[in-house]
Design an enzyme around this catalytic site. Sequence first.
Site, PDB file in Angstrom:
ATOM      1  N   MET A  26      93.188-151.448  72.328  1.00 37.72           N
ATOM      2  CA  MET A  26      92.069-150.599  71.909  1.00 37.72           C
ATOM      3  C   MET A  26      92.425-150.587  70.389  1.00 37.72           C
ATOM      4  O   MET A  26      91.480-149.846  69.614  1.00 37.72           O
ATOM      5  CB  MET A  26      92.757-148.976  72.120  1.00 37.72           C
ATOM      6  CG  MET A  26      91.914-147.968  72.128  1.00 37.72           C
ATOM      7  SD  MET A  26      91.900-146.193  72.744  1.00 37.72           S
ATOM      8  CE  MET A  26      92.016-145.902  74.952  1.00 37.72           C
ATOM      9  N   TYR A  40      98.658-156.672  77.139  1.00 40.68           N
ATOM     10  CA  TYR A  40      99.077-156.387  77.929  1.00 40.68           C
ATOM     11  C   TYR A  40      98.085-157.471  79.414  1.00 40.68           C
ATOM     12  O   TYR A  40      98.122-157.929  78.796  1.00 40.68           O
ATOM     13  CB  TYR A  40      97.375-155.868  78.403  1.00 40.68           C
ATOM     14  CG  TYR A  40      97.780-153.903  77.795  1.00 40.68           C
ATOM     15  CD1 TYR A  40      99.224-153.193  78.317  1.00 40.68           C
ATOM     16  CD2 TYR A  40      97.454-153.503  76.190  1.00 40.68           C
ATOM     17  CE1 TYR A  40      99.564-152.189  77.431  1.00 40.68           C
ATOM     18  CE2 TYR A  40      97.606-152.615  75.832  1.00 40.68           C
ATOM     19  CZ  TYR A  40      98.998-151.588  76.834  1.00 40.68           C
ATOM     20  OH  TYR A  40      99.014-150.329  76.108  1.00 40.68           O
ATOM     21  N   ARG A  46      57.772-151.836  78.119  1.00 44.07           N
ATOM     22  CA  ARG A  46      58.586-150.750  77.314  1.00 44.07           C
ATOM     23  C   ARG A  46      57.488-149.369  77.361  1.00 44.07           C
ATOM     24  O   ARG A  46      56.583-148.602  78.075  1.00 44.07           O
ATOM     25  CB  ARG A  46      59.137-151.194  76.512  1.00 44.07           C
ATOM     26  CG  ARG A  46      60.673-151.066  76.967  1.00 44.07           C
ATOM     27  CD  ARG A  46      61.749-151.608  75.827  1.00 44.07           C
ATOM     28  NE  ARG A  46      61.267-151.276  74.064  1.00 44.07           N
ATOM     29  CZ  ARG A  46      61.970-151.921  73.041  1.00 44.07           C
ATOM     30  NH1 ARG A  46      63.377-152.948  73.829  1.00 44.07           N
ATOM     31  NH2 ARG A  46      61.880-151.802  72.392  1.00 44.07           N
ATOM     32  N   LYS A  70      67.526-147.188  62.276  1.00 39.42           N
ATOM     33  CA  LYS A  70      68.287-146.534  63.399  1.00 39.42           C
ATOM     34  C   LYS A  70      69.554-147.130  63.882  1.00 39.42           C
ATOM     35  O   LYS A  70      70.070-148.513  63.862  1.00 39.42           O
ATOM     36  CB  LYS A  70      67.250-147.670  64.689  1.00 39.42           C
ATOM     37  CG  LYS A  70      67.338-148.986  65.315  1.00 39.42           C
ATOM     38  CD  LYS A  70      66.071-149.253  66.219  1.00 39.42           C
ATOM     39  CE  LYS A  70      66.103-150.213  66.324  1.00 39.42           C
ATOM     40  NZ  LYS A  70      64.799-151.286  66.707  1.00 39.42           N
TER      41      LYS A  70
HETATM   42  C1  LIG Z   1      64.403-152.200  66.647  1.00 40.27           C
HETATM   43  C2  LIG Z   1      63.051-152.016  66.216  1.00 40.27           C
HETATM   44  C3  LIG Z   1      62.599-153.131  65.239  1.00 40.27           C
HETATM   45  C4  LIG Z   1      62.852-153.541  64.290  1.00 40.27           C
HETATM   46  O1  LIG Z   1      63.661-154.784  65.410  1.00 40.27           O
HETATM   47  P1  LIG Z   1      64.533-156.391  64.211  1.00 40.27           P
HETATM   48  O2  LIG Z   1      64.436-157.150  65.473  1.00 40.27           O
HETATM   49  O3  LIG Z   1      65.493-155.938  64.364  1.00 40.27           O
HETATM   50  O4  LIG Z   1      63.779-156.700  63.106  1.00 40.27           O
HETATM   51  C5  LIG Z   1      60.874-153.161  65.327  1.00 40.27           C
HETATM   52  N1  LIG Z   1      60.491-152.442  66.143  1.00 40.27           N
HETATM   53  C6  LIG Z   1      60.632-151.717  66.458  1.00 40.27           C
HETATM   54  C7  LIG Z   1      59.900-150.896  67.973  1.00 40.27           C
HETATM   55  C8  LIG Z   1      61.909-151.257  67.054  1.00 40.27           C
HETATM   56  O5  LIG Z   1      62.528-150.988  68.147  1.00 40.27           O
END
Ligand SMILES: *Cc1c(COP(=O)(O)O)cnc(C)c1O
Length: 373
Positions: free
Chosen positions: A312, A265, A134, A36
């Site tokens: 920046m 700055y 969550r 992701k």
């Molecule tokens: C992002 C995520 C992971 C991976 O987590 P890491 O700590 O990067 O290994 C696993 N499960 C879910 C549901 C996630 O959102």
Amino acid sequence: MSADRVVARIDLEAVRHNAARLTEVAAGAELMAVVKADGYGHGAAPIARAALAGGARRLAVATLAEARQLRDAGVDAPVLILGALHRSELWDAIAADHAVTLWTPEAVAAAGAAGRAAGRPARVHLKFDTGMGRLGARSDAVADVVSAAAEEKGLAVDGLMTHFATADEREGPNAGFLGEQLVRFRALLSEVAPRFPAAVVHAANSAATLRDPAAGFDMVRCGIALYGGSPFGGDPAADDLRPVLSLRSWVSSLKLLRSRESAGYGRLWRAPRAAWVATVPVGYGDGYARDLRGADVLIRGRRVPVVGAVSMDQITVDLGPESVAEVGDEVVLIGDQGGERITTEELARHRGTINYEITCALSGRVPRVHDGG
Ligand SMILES: *Cc1c(COP(=O)(O)O)cnc(C)c1O
């Protein structure tokens, strides 16, 4: 030295090593590579290919757009979308044959309708909230979603999952909570798993995978460790993980400031003595965050501090009273040089954040160069 002002080099050999290492640690559980947020800033498609070459069997993303990007790049391993999907996104995800994460009877019904329309079963992973608070069905909502999924036509329950809130905390008041979540998940599975014999059971992120083999079940979902980051914020080498990303730039200007003259700055830094100051063309526009003022970079194998405000597009570095660099010298912001190393964990500590955020923050302006593909 690259001609780019700042470049992130991604070592795909290290990704393969980390994937193989996680497969070994998972001891029989299959590896799902979490890519992701554009592979935690590393580039999702090349990371996905390297992880699959290293032994991963499936991929996970957070959003429908991320799943599409993998398909458009020609990556055809199974993809699970971990995040919540709006009704129309759910329909499109199922039409594209991505696996989806669901936890309500309403979403199950929508997935079944989409699967029937697609002419093949929607691939569904049911998520249970065992303490993350969550996403996922809480204990009082488990029975409803489970019976909805068992009865719905047009879907296949491919997975049963939960997510840990504190797997990275090996000490302190939360150290026992991973065990508590495991107990809750096992109790739930004893009821639910027999109804879905084909489902893959999964719970562990990187931290849980490295910390507790009993958390592995059928599959582990690893992100940060794949990128060579320590989920515990310590030294990744302690878990035989190899950092994947380096961030390099160059000395674009060099000048001698007199004592009390300032750089940057707001005149936030004044030379405490005569000081050679190097300017480096990287800044918060590249994701080198403004609160990295005071962090070290490497020039000629030496640690030197970022002084003055991070701009920046530029930073300034105090080389000390001697001129020990030249315009054009390589500057390492993350990675190795001459036996010294700056880690994402070190930068995270400096910023009061976690290593995940350091690479995710790198902006689209920074070219990613993938080596060893
Ligand atoms: C992002 C995520 C992971 C991976 O987590 P890491 O700590 O990067 O290994 C696993 N499960 C879910 C549901 C996630 O959102």
